[in-house]
Design an enzyme around this catalytic site. Structure first.
Site, PDB file in Angstrom:
ATOM      1  N   LYS A 171       0.851  -1.198   0.000  1.00  0.00           N
ATOM      2  CA  LYS A 171       0.000   0.000   0.000  1.00  0.00           C
ATOM      3  C   LYS A 171       0.886   1.248   0.000  1.00  0.00           C
ATOM      4  O   LYS A 171       1.861   1.317   0.762  1.00  0.00           O
ATOM      5  CB  LYS A 171      -0.894  -0.017   1.247  1.00  0.00           C
ATOM      6  CG  LYS A 171      -1.795   1.198   1.387  1.00  0.00           C
ATOM      7  CD  LYS A 171      -2.832   0.978   2.483  1.00  0.00           C
ATOM      8  CE  LYS A 171      -3.764   2.157   2.603  1.00  0.00           C
ATOM      9  NZ  LYS A 171      -3.172   3.308   3.301  1.00  0.00           N
ATOM     10  N   SER A 193      -1.833   5.028  -3.861  1.00  0.00           N
ATOM     11  CA  SER A 193      -2.347   5.874  -2.773  1.00  0.00           C
ATOM     12  C   SER A 193      -1.298   6.888  -2.350  1.00  0.00           C
ATOM     13  O   SER A 193      -0.097   6.603  -2.424  1.00  0.00           O
ATOM     14  CB  SER A 193      -2.641   4.963  -1.570  1.00  0.00           C
ATOM     15  OG  SER A 193      -2.968   5.702  -0.407  1.00  0.00           O
ATOM     16  N   HIS A 195      -1.918   8.105   0.800  1.00  0.00           N
ATOM     17  CA  HIS A 195      -2.169   8.008   2.241  1.00  0.00           C
ATOM     18  C   HIS A 195      -2.759   9.337   2.758  1.00  0.00           C
ATOM     19  O   HIS A 195      -2.174   9.991   3.613  1.00  0.00           O
ATOM     20  CB  HIS A 195      -0.877   7.659   2.981  1.00  0.00           C
ATOM     21  CG  HIS A 195      -1.077   6.917   4.258  1.00  0.00           C
ATOM     22  ND1 HIS A 195      -0.464   5.730   4.541  1.00  0.00           N
ATOM     23  CD2 HIS A 195      -1.831   7.192   5.352  1.00  0.00           C
ATOM     24  CE1 HIS A 195      -0.806   5.316   5.744  1.00  0.00           C
ATOM     25  NE2 HIS A 195      -1.634   6.189   6.264  1.00  0.00           N
ATOM     26  N   ASP A 226      -6.850   4.236  -3.817  1.00  0.00           N
ATOM     27  CA  ASP A 226      -7.605   4.956  -2.793  1.00  0.00           C
ATOM     28  C   ASP A 226      -7.201   6.418  -2.776  1.00  0.00           C
ATOM     29  O   ASP A 226      -6.411   6.869  -3.605  1.00  0.00           O
ATOM     30  CB  ASP A 226      -7.548   4.270  -1.413  1.00  0.00           C
ATOM     31  CG  ASP A 226      -6.291   4.588  -0.603  1.00  0.00           C
ATOM     32  OD1 ASP A 226      -5.404   5.320  -1.074  1.00  0.00           O
ATOM     33  OD2 ASP A 226      -6.207   4.076   0.531  1.00  0.00           O
ATOM     34  N   ILE A 229     -11.908   8.640  -2.613  1.00  0.00           N
ATOM     35  CA  ILE A 229     -12.994   7.858  -3.238  1.00  0.00           C
ATOM     36  C   ILE A 229     -14.242   7.967  -2.361  1.00  0.00           C
ATOM     37  O   ILE A 229     -14.231   7.554  -1.194  1.00  0.00           O
ATOM     38  CB  ILE A 229     -12.593   6.365  -3.390  1.00  0.00           C
ATOM     39  CG1 ILE A 229     -11.285   6.208  -4.181  1.00  0.00           C
ATOM     40  CG2 ILE A 229     -13.749   5.551  -3.993  1.00  0.00           C
ATOM     41  CD1 ILE A 229     -11.353   6.546  -5.645  1.00  0.00           C
TER      42      ILE A 229
END
Ligand SMILES: Cc1cc2nc3c(=O)[nH]c(=O)nc-3n(C[C@H](O)[C@H](O)[C@H](O)COP(=O)(O)O)c2cc1C
Length: 298
Positions: A171, A193, A195, A226, A229
């Site tokens: 991630k 991402s 973050h 992400d 979203i």
């Protein structure tokens, strides 16, 4: 006079996503199916929960917020994620029965990483992974809730992948070189991402996504996106730009806080229903068929 420049990656990301528009295509179109097959399992939609941590209990309810959204993920049959936590909390999440990927921090204590991977496997996790974008802070290596983080090399990540039979998810990939390293070490999925904007001017995940998709085109690495979203339209845009799925984030929060399991379920179903509506209106009956042909950029 006050002089401020926009450097908030969340705002930049939101503006970028809002600059992507969608054309329509109705003739020969049918009601779409949002189901997906992802890392060996069937899910109702390409929408996932965020890897959250450190949530409390809300509204006087007994269950922790992490357990509440995990139960909602199970009810909606979507892939569930969780973040930094000790093993006893992860046990509670695993016990909800949600298919959960445990994202482990890049702890300086390598033994802790290995222990949390092994515990997740034993507790029945669907997958494990690491948020590599939490290695650094402005003072050097980050310290998160008193825990020191450390640099993670390709070889270290490969050793985590090889230490478990579970799918490993990296991630915090926001560039082609990390995406290629993830493929090289045998990661089964990445989350594109920033973050929620840890670094100023971080590129919107959807802006870098087509490059990452192209770089991974000869691999089987799945791509999740992400950051920002909040709707079926957002998920649609992510899929059209090359993602296999998208994870909601803080957009889920007030539903969780105010209405617990039912609130998160309603939110996830609403996102899924809007995605199906837009897929139907753009002539894509299956998630795997979606491409960027309906997208327009302002
Ligand atoms: C309260 C909270 C806790 C989080 N904890 C973690 C974590 O432990 N590990 C992780 O990888 N990401 C964590 N995140 C980041 C989310 O997984 C996700 O990447 C981010 O929220 C996406 O941006 P968005 O909220 O703007 O959609 C956390 C986010 C929030 C708001």
């Amino acid at each position: 006079m006050d002089y401020t420049r926009l450097s908030d990656a969340n705002e930049i990301t939101e503006r970028y996503m809002d600059s992507i528009l969608i054309g329509e295509s109705f003739i020969d179109s049918v009601k779409a199916d949002t189901g997906i097959h992802f890392l060996g399992a069937d899910f109702s939609m390409p929408v996932m929960t965020p890897a959250f941590s450190h949530l409390g209990s809300y509204g006087g309810r007994k269950m922790n917020g992490l357990e509440e959204y995990s139960l909602a993920a199970k009810e909606c049959n979507v892939l569930n994620f969780c973040g930094m936590m000790e093993n006893d909390m992860f046990r509670k999440i695993a016990d909800t029965g949600a298919k959960t990927v445990r994202i482990i921090k890049p702890y300086a204590d390598n033994g802790k990483i290995r222990d949390q991977i092994a515990f997740a496997e034993e507790a029945g996790a669907f997958g494990v992974g690491m948020d590599i974008d939490h290695i650094f802070g402005e003072a050097g290596y980050d310290v998160v809730v008193g825990e020191e983080m450390a640099a993670q090399t390709t070889d270290m990540l490969r050793s985590y992948v090889e230490s478990t039979k579970l799918p490993f998810v990296v991630k915090g990939v926001l560039g082609v070189s990390d995406a290629l390293k993830c493929a090289e070490i045998g990661a089964r999925a990445i989350i594109v991402s920033h973050h929620h904007g840890r670094m100023p001017y971080a590129v919107p995940p959807m802006m870098v996504l087509p490059k990452i998709k192209e770089a991974l085109k000869d691999t089987t690495v799945k791509i999740i996106v992400d950051c920002g979203i909040a709707s079926g339209a957002d998920v649609y845009k992510a899929l059209a730009l090359g993602a296999d799925a998208a994870a909601v984030g803080r957009s889920m929060f007030h539903h969780l806080e105010n209405h617990g399991v039912a609130g998160v379920e309603d939110f996830l179903m609403h996102v899924g229903n809007e995605l199906r509506f837009i897929m139907s209106c753009t002539g894509f009956s299956k998630v795997s068929d979606i491409d960027d042909s309906a997208l327009y950029f302002l």
